[in-house]
Design a protein around this motif. Structure first.
Motif, PDB file in Angstrom:
ATOM      1  N   GLU A   1      -1.194   8.867 -10.243  1.00 17.65           N
ATOM      2  CA  GLU A   1      -0.147   9.303  -9.454  1.00 17.65           C
ATOM      3  C   GLU A   1       1.336   9.029  -9.095  1.00 17.65           C
ATOM      4  OE1 GLU A   1      -1.847  10.793  -4.855  1.00 17.65           O
ATOM      5  OE2 GLU A   1      -2.289   8.609  -5.466  1.00 17.65           O
TER       6      GLU A   1
ATOM      7  N   ARG B   1      -5.886   0.159  -3.999  1.00 23.78           N
ATOM      8  CA  ARG B   1      -5.089   0.030  -2.950  1.00 23.78           C
ATOM      9  C   ARG B   1      -5.791  -0.620  -1.797  1.00 23.78           C
ATOM     10  NH1 ARG B   1      -2.346   5.874  -2.441  1.00 23.78           N
ATOM     11  NH2 ARG B   1      -3.559   6.542  -4.521  1.00 23.78           N
TER      12      ARG B   1
ATOM     13  N   ASP C   1       0.867  -1.188  -0.010  1.00 26.20           N
ATOM     14  CA  ASP C   1      -0.057   0.019  -0.089  1.00 26.20           C
ATOM     15  C   ASP C   1       0.833   1.184   0.019  1.00 26.20           C
ATOM     16  OD1 ASP C   1      -2.016   1.622  -0.102  1.00 26.20           O
ATOM     17  OD2 ASP C   1      -3.012   0.913   1.953  1.00 26.20           O
TER      18      ASP C   1
ATOM     19  N   ASP D   1      -4.371   5.609  -9.486  1.00 23.17           N
ATOM     20  CA  ASP D   1      -3.167   5.345  -8.737  1.00 23.17           C
ATOM     21  C   ASP D   1      -2.100   5.380  -9.739  1.00 23.17           C
ATOM     22  OD1 ASP D   1      -4.631   4.809  -6.356  1.00 23.17           O
ATOM     23  OD2 ASP D   1      -4.889   2.877  -6.876  1.00 23.17           O
TER      24      ASP D   1
ATOM     25  N   THR E   1      -9.283   4.421  -5.920  1.00 23.37           N
ATOM     26  CA  THR E   1      -8.205   3.655  -5.694  1.00 23.37           C
ATOM     27  C   THR E   1      -8.168   2.067  -5.719  1.00 23.37           C
ATOM     28  OG1 THR E   1      -6.246   3.251  -4.426  1.00 23.37           O
ATOM     29  CG2 THR E   1      -8.230   4.034  -3.312  1.00 23.37           C
TER      30      THR E   1
END
Length: 605
Positions: free
Chosen positions: A587, A480, A442, A584, A478
């Motif tokens: 990013e 994650r 993560d 994600d 996300t």
């Protein structure tokens, strides 16, 4: 001090027990009162290490605890004459394992209370504030070899029936059965030996930790000048931290941590050089900004916190105390190999290593800081190599999970550590698409210090990560945490996306569209990708295929979504759930080495 002939105890009891000899006479004739399994474990380690925001003091505090831990075997030898070697040596000593903030040893039962008291007093004497907990339990030579006690289930059942119901339940629970009638001979035998002893030892440690009558306290008078580093205790020393800074007034704890941190800043770097085996230039750091200078994302660092999965289960599989010691040794070796190899894979180039800092390497955990653009690859490799090193241990080998924070160098280290710990905890639960916990990773990109002051769960529930504009659907912005395989795929896709020039304005528009719900996100995503040239459109099409975007959850269901959404199983409230990896990887693209920083828009066909 109890009068014990230690050499007689070693020759006539310790070494015969380790060799598997069982005919050692009646217990009342055993030298030293018999055998005791001694354990010591440092209390609140991170509270001591991260009490200061400065890298130098943090490094020094960590090294002080490591040195104290390493000194414990020698203390057993110097104070009580016990052999300080491992029980695995050809001429075995009394140490079962030593490292990671703890120690386990076989000691004379008559000396065990005295040893516990002395070692618990040793840590605060050396550090003023750090403490350690020590416990022991009597064991037999049969316990050392993991031989089950000869307890007959029939006789045990008869004894339990005479006990009150509440006590019956507690005893049955220790044998992992619900009622007296279920207590078979197999159930009795399975909880004997090393697993039973280790569970009892852990219970003793926890009980002792929770029942300590006091802990060290340094009084801070209202008229005393507070320490400039920790802000907790009165200052008693002043130190010129840097030629460009004013004199800092430090308490005795932070002053010693600072001295040890300055003197020990070569330790892990030199250990890495020795392991690497080739000529490589390394640099030593006093501030996070030193590490940030080597980041391709200027002034950003990566804070990595890793911890092993299923380690307790692995150790409980030991069938004897020597096997337990051997597994502990392999864990420590695997951990150090994984850290150094992961660093070597990503920070060494042309005979020079990027700046890095290792806060600690424990028995099955590690904390390190690296330039931001290598943080995710280093974390992935660290987890992967650790699992590879241990893959042949048993049928269900342990793995490793990681929490990674990508943040500006100006953030306090203890904030980064707290957030990385929360990310690690979330990662250890496993990928949310998996039915079972598995090694995962993560991460979070931290651009505001206010983010670390809140709970990770609250952050992940915010509109920045979760949207629920319809009663029957829930969209997560996300994916994650990701399994290690997914994390590797995410990084590969982030490298591909770095070829597409997206302005910050376009990225903000895309996130805003995602925050408006599933269909606005679909329309904006399709519109944006339609403007790409043919090569970039194909790149995103490949990414969609990699992640099975818009795959339906049920075989006979109608298509419930479209790129960029991935369909999840129905939620507990009956809502249809979706997530996306697109935001994600967009990013992460900021941290891809060589990523284009141009603000130009994409070329259209």
């Amino acid at each position: 001090m109890a009068e014990v002939d230690v050499q007689k105890w070693v020759d006539q009891l310790l070494r015969p027990a380790l060799a598997g000899q069982q005919s050692l006479g009646p217990p009342e004739s055993w030298p030293g009162g018999g055998l005791a399994l001694f354990s010591a474990d440092t209390d609140h380690t991170q509270s001591f290490v991260f009490q200061s925001p400065r890298l130098t003091e943090i490094r020094g505090a960590s090294m002080r605890l490591d040195r104290l831990n390493e000194a414990l075997p020698q203390m057993l030898h110097d104070e009580w004459g016990l052999p300080a070697d491992s029980i695995l040596e050809k001429s075995p000593g009394c140490i079962v394992y030593n490292g990671g903030g703890g120690m386990m040893a076989l000691v004379p039962l008559a000396l065990a209370p005295e040893i516990c008291a002395a070692i618990e007093a040793f840590y605060p004497q050396q550090t003023d504030t750090a403490t350690i907990t020590a416990v022991f339990q009597p064991i037999t030579p049969a316990d050392v070899q993991g031989l089950p006690q000869k307890i007959a289930a029939d006789g045990l059942r008869q004894q339990l029936k005479a006990l009150p119901k509440e006590q019956q339940v507690r005893v049955c629970a220790s044998y992992e059965v619900s009622t007296v009638g279920e207590l078979s001979q197999t159930a009795v035998d399975q909880v004997q030996g090393i697993p039973r002893i280790m569970r009892q030892q852990m219970a003793l440690l926890q009980q002792r930790k929770q029942s300590k009558p006091f802990k060290p306290l340094v009084e801070a008078s209202p008229f005393a000048r507070r320490c400039n580093s920790c802000g907790r205790r009165p200052s008693g020393h002043f130190q010129q931290i840097d030629e460009t800074e004013e004199v800092s007034f430090l308490c005795s704890v932070c002053y010693q941590n600072h001295k040890d941190g300055i003197g020990g800043r070569r330790y892990w770097q030199d250990a890495f050089k020795a392991w690497y085996g080739q000529e490589v230039e390394v640099f030593y750091n006093d501030y996070l900004s030193d590490i940030g200078t080597d980041s391709e994302k200027p002034r950003y660092v990566g804070y990595i916190y890793t911890d092993g999965n299923k380690i307790g289960r692995l150790l409980e599989s030991s069938t004897s105390l020597p096997q337990f010691a051997e597994l502990s040794r392999k864990l420590s070796q695997a951990m150090r190999t994984a850290v150094f190899q992961a660093l070597a894979n990503h920070i060494v180039k042309n005979g020079r290593a990027l700046r890095f800092e290792i806060i600690t390497i424990g028995g099955d955990d590690a904390i390190l800081i690296v330039p931001a653009h290598v943080a995710v690859p280093v974390a992935q490799d660290l987890c992967r190599i650790f699992a590879q090193e241990l893959q042949n241990l048993n049928e269900d080998p342990p793995g490793m999970s990681a929490g990674v924070v990508l943040a500006q160098e100006s953030n306090p280290i203890y904030f980064l550590n707290d957030l990385a710990k929360q990310l690690l905890k979330n990662a250890k639960r496993g990928s949310h698409l998996s039915n079972k916990a598995e090694p995962s990773l993560d991460f979070m990109v931290l651009k505001s210090q206010s983010t670390v002051a809140v709970d990770l769960k609250d952050v992940r529930r915010s509109p920045y990560f979760q949207v629920s504009l319809a009663d029957d659907e829930r969209c997560y912005l996300t994916g994650r945490p990701y399994s290690l395989a997914q994390a590797a795929q995410l990084w590969q896709d982030a490298q591909k996306v770095s070829q597409v020039r997206l302005s910050n304005g376009q990225l903000h528009q895309m996130r805003r569209a995602f925050q408006q719900g599933r269909f606005p996100a679909i329309f904006h995503y399709l519109y944006q990708t339609a403007r790409f040239n043919s090569a970039h459109r194909q790149l995103f099409a490949d990414i969609e295929q990699d992640w099975a975007l818009a795959e339906v959850a049920e075989p006979n269901a109608q298509a419930a979504g479209a790129s960029p959404w991935r369909v999840l199983p129905t939620g507990p409230d009956g809502s249809q759930q979706y997530d996306t990896p697109i935001l994600d990887l967009l990013e992460l693209r900021e941290f891809v080495p060589g990523e284009a920083t141009s603000q130009e828009a994409n070329d259209e066909d």
